[in-house]
Structure formats: C-alpha cells, structure tokens
Design a protein around this motif. Structure first.
Motif, PDB file in Angstrom:
ATOM      1  N   GLU A  37       0.830  -1.206   0.000  1.00  0.00           N
ATOM      2  CA  GLU A  37       0.000   0.000   0.000  1.00  0.00           C
ATOM      3  C   GLU A  37       0.866   1.259   0.000  1.00  0.00           C
ATOM      4  O   GLU A  37       0.610   2.207  -0.754  1.00  0.00           O
ATOM      5  N   LEU A  38       1.903   1.267   0.825  1.00  0.00           N
ATOM      6  CA  LEU A  38       2.801   2.427   0.880  1.00  0.00           C
ATOM      7  C   LEU A  38       3.542   2.618  -0.443  1.00  0.00           C
ATOM      8  O   LEU A  38       3.697   3.752  -0.919  1.00  0.00           O
ATOM      9  N   LEU A  39       4.004   1.528  -1.033  1.00  0.00           N
ATOM     10  CA  LEU A  39       4.673   1.624  -2.329  1.00  0.00           C
ATOM     11  C   LEU A  39       3.729   2.186  -3.390  1.00  0.00           C
ATOM     12  O   LEU A  39       4.104   3.054  -4.179  1.00  0.00           O
ATOM     13  N   GLN A  40       2.498   1.684  -3.387  1.00  0.00           N
ATOM     14  CA  GLN A  40       1.522   2.126  -4.370  1.00  0.00           C
ATOM     15  C   GLN A  40       1.216   3.616  -4.216  1.00  0.00           C
ATOM     16  O   GLN A  40       1.028   4.323  -5.205  1.00  0.00           O
ATOM     17  N   GLN A  41       1.193   4.105  -2.977  1.00  0.00           N
ATOM     18  CA  GLN A  41       0.924   5.520  -2.731  1.00  0.00           C
ATOM     19  C   GLN A  41       2.051   6.403  -3.264  1.00  0.00           C
ATOM     20  O   GLN A  41       1.810   7.508  -3.750  1.00  0.00           O
ATOM     21  N   GLU A  42       3.292   5.936  -3.143  1.00  0.00           N
ATOM     22  CA  GLU A  42       4.448   6.756  -3.506  1.00  0.00           C
ATOM     23  C   GLU A  42       4.839   6.644  -4.977  1.00  0.00           C
ATOM     24  O   GLU A  42       5.546   7.496  -5.491  1.00  0.00           O
ATOM     25  N   LEU A  74      12.980   5.464  -7.872  1.00  0.00           N
ATOM     26  CA  LEU A  74      12.256   6.363  -6.978  1.00  0.00           C
ATOM     27  C   LEU A  74      13.199   7.410  -6.405  1.00  0.00           C
ATOM     28  O   LEU A  74      14.391   7.166  -6.241  1.00  0.00           O
ATOM     29  N   SER A  75      12.638   8.557  -6.061  1.00  0.00           N
ATOM     30  CA  SER A  75      13.467   9.609  -5.473  1.00  0.00           C
ATOM     31  C   SER A  75      13.793   9.240  -4.027  1.00  0.00           C
ATOM     32  O   SER A  75      13.136   8.399  -3.412  1.00  0.00           O
ATOM     33  N   LYS A  76      14.814   9.909  -3.504  1.00  0.00           N
ATOM     34  CA  LYS A  76      15.222   9.687  -2.117  1.00  0.00           C
ATOM     35  C   LYS A  76      14.065   9.998  -1.169  1.00  0.00           C
ATOM     36  O   LYS A  76      13.836   9.271  -0.204  1.00  0.00           O
ATOM     37  N   GLU A  77      13.324  11.064  -1.450  1.00  0.00           N
ATOM     38  CA  GLU A  77      12.208  11.465  -0.610  1.00  0.00           C
ATOM     39  C   GLU A  77      11.116  10.402  -0.604  1.00  0.00           C
ATOM     40  O   GLU A  77      10.527  10.101   0.442  1.00  0.00           O
ATOM     41  N   GLN A  78      10.845   9.822  -1.785  1.00  0.00           N
ATOM     42  CA  GLN A  78       9.834   8.770  -1.857  1.00  0.00           C
ATOM     43  C   GLN A  78      10.255   7.557  -1.016  1.00  0.00           C
ATOM     44  O   GLN A  78       9.446   6.990  -0.285  1.00  0.00           O
ATOM     45  N   LEU A  79      11.515   7.175  -1.131  1.00  0.00           N
ATOM     46  CA  LEU A  79      12.012   6.027  -0.368  1.00  0.00           C
ATOM     47  C   LEU A  79      11.963   6.300   1.136  1.00  0.00           C
ATOM     48  O   LEU A  79      11.603   5.426   1.922  1.00  0.00           O
ATOM     49  N   ILE A  80      12.305   7.526   1.530  1.00  0.00           N
ATOM     50  CA  ILE A  80      12.243   7.903   2.948  1.00  0.00           C
ATOM     51  C   ILE A  80      10.801   7.828   3.439  1.00  0.00           C
ATOM     52  O   ILE A  80      10.532   7.311   4.532  1.00  0.00           O
TER      53      ILE A  80
END
Length: 156
Positions: free
Chosen positions: A105-110, A141-147
C-alpha cells in the motif's frame, strides 16, 4: 515460516503426557506462548483459558462407572494446540500478511500508476533475477519517496 513457534507448541503438546502434569501450570505457560504468537483476543487463547476439570457430581458419578483411558481435558488441550500448529504451518504468523499488504500500500501511494504496475508485474513473476529487477524499479524512486516509504513502514 514460524518454525520456532511451532516447536514451542509441540513442546507444550508433549508436556500433556508428563506424569506430573498440572493443568493450571501448563495453561499458564501455554497462555504466555499463545498470547505472544496470536494475541490475547485470538480464539485459541480463549479456548485454553476455558480448559478446566469438571468436578460436578454428575461428572464424578459417570467417571466411577466406565473410566476413560484418555483424560478429556488433555485431549481437548491437544486438539487446540494441534489446531494452532496447523494454523501456523498453513497461514504463518498472524500479522505477517498485514505487514506485506501495508508495504505494498505504501509503495503504491508513492509510485506513479505505471511504476506500480511494472513493480506488481515483477512481484507476480517469480524469476531468477527478480531481486535485481525490484532493485532497479525501486532505484528509480526519489530519495524522498524512499524515505516516506520506510517511515510509513516503521510507523505501522
């Protein structure tokens, strides 16, 4: 899988055969393990809590006639633990599936819709280089997305 938990419950099943069996001590120990594995509100925990010997006059009178070879309380305890073991062997530990769903779910959101579809396709296809393909997609993915994803995982 839940090998340690299964081994722990199998040990509790073996303790039912001990000559110096004490139901209350066995229940207390079993409840400690089951609460940790399944949580206090799980039906298996409630069933163990309800185990007790029936000392009513009807029960005692029936027992004096044809004495049963197997202790009904021990038989019930064994069946409950066998069910718990089967649940762990079949479904795994409670909460594991929920954690995986939360990560997805978190991956899908980002991720964008296209990125998520590509990642979902990789996850669905079990290939030898699946890990490399997942790394490649997450690397986009961007660093912010991964964070944000890691923060969401740690907060859940």
């Amino acid at each position: 899988m839940a090998e340690k938990e299964i081994a722990l419950l199998k040990t509790q099943v073996e303790k039912l055969n001990q000559k110096s069996f004490d139901l209350e001590a066995w229940k207390n120990q079993s409840l400690l393990f089951l609460n940790r594995i399944f949580g206090a509100s799980h039906p298996i925990v409630k069933m163990i809590l309800e185990l007790k010997y029936d000392y009513s006059s009807w029960h005692l009178r029936d027992a004096t006639g044809n004495e049963k070879l197997d202790d009904p309380v021990k038989m019930q305890a064994r069946e409950i633990l066998d069910a718990a073991i089967m649940e762990l062997e079949t479904l795994g530990l409670p909460g594991q599936a929920g954690a995986v769903d939360r990560v997805r779910e978190l991956l899908q959101q980002e991720m964008t819709g296209k990125q998520w579809k590509e990642l979902a396709d990789i996850l669905a296809d079990k290939t030898e280089n699946q890990t490399a393909e997942i790394n490649e997609k997450l690397g986009q993915l961007s660093k912010e997305q991964l964070i944000d994803i890691v923060t969401g995982i740690l907060n859940s």
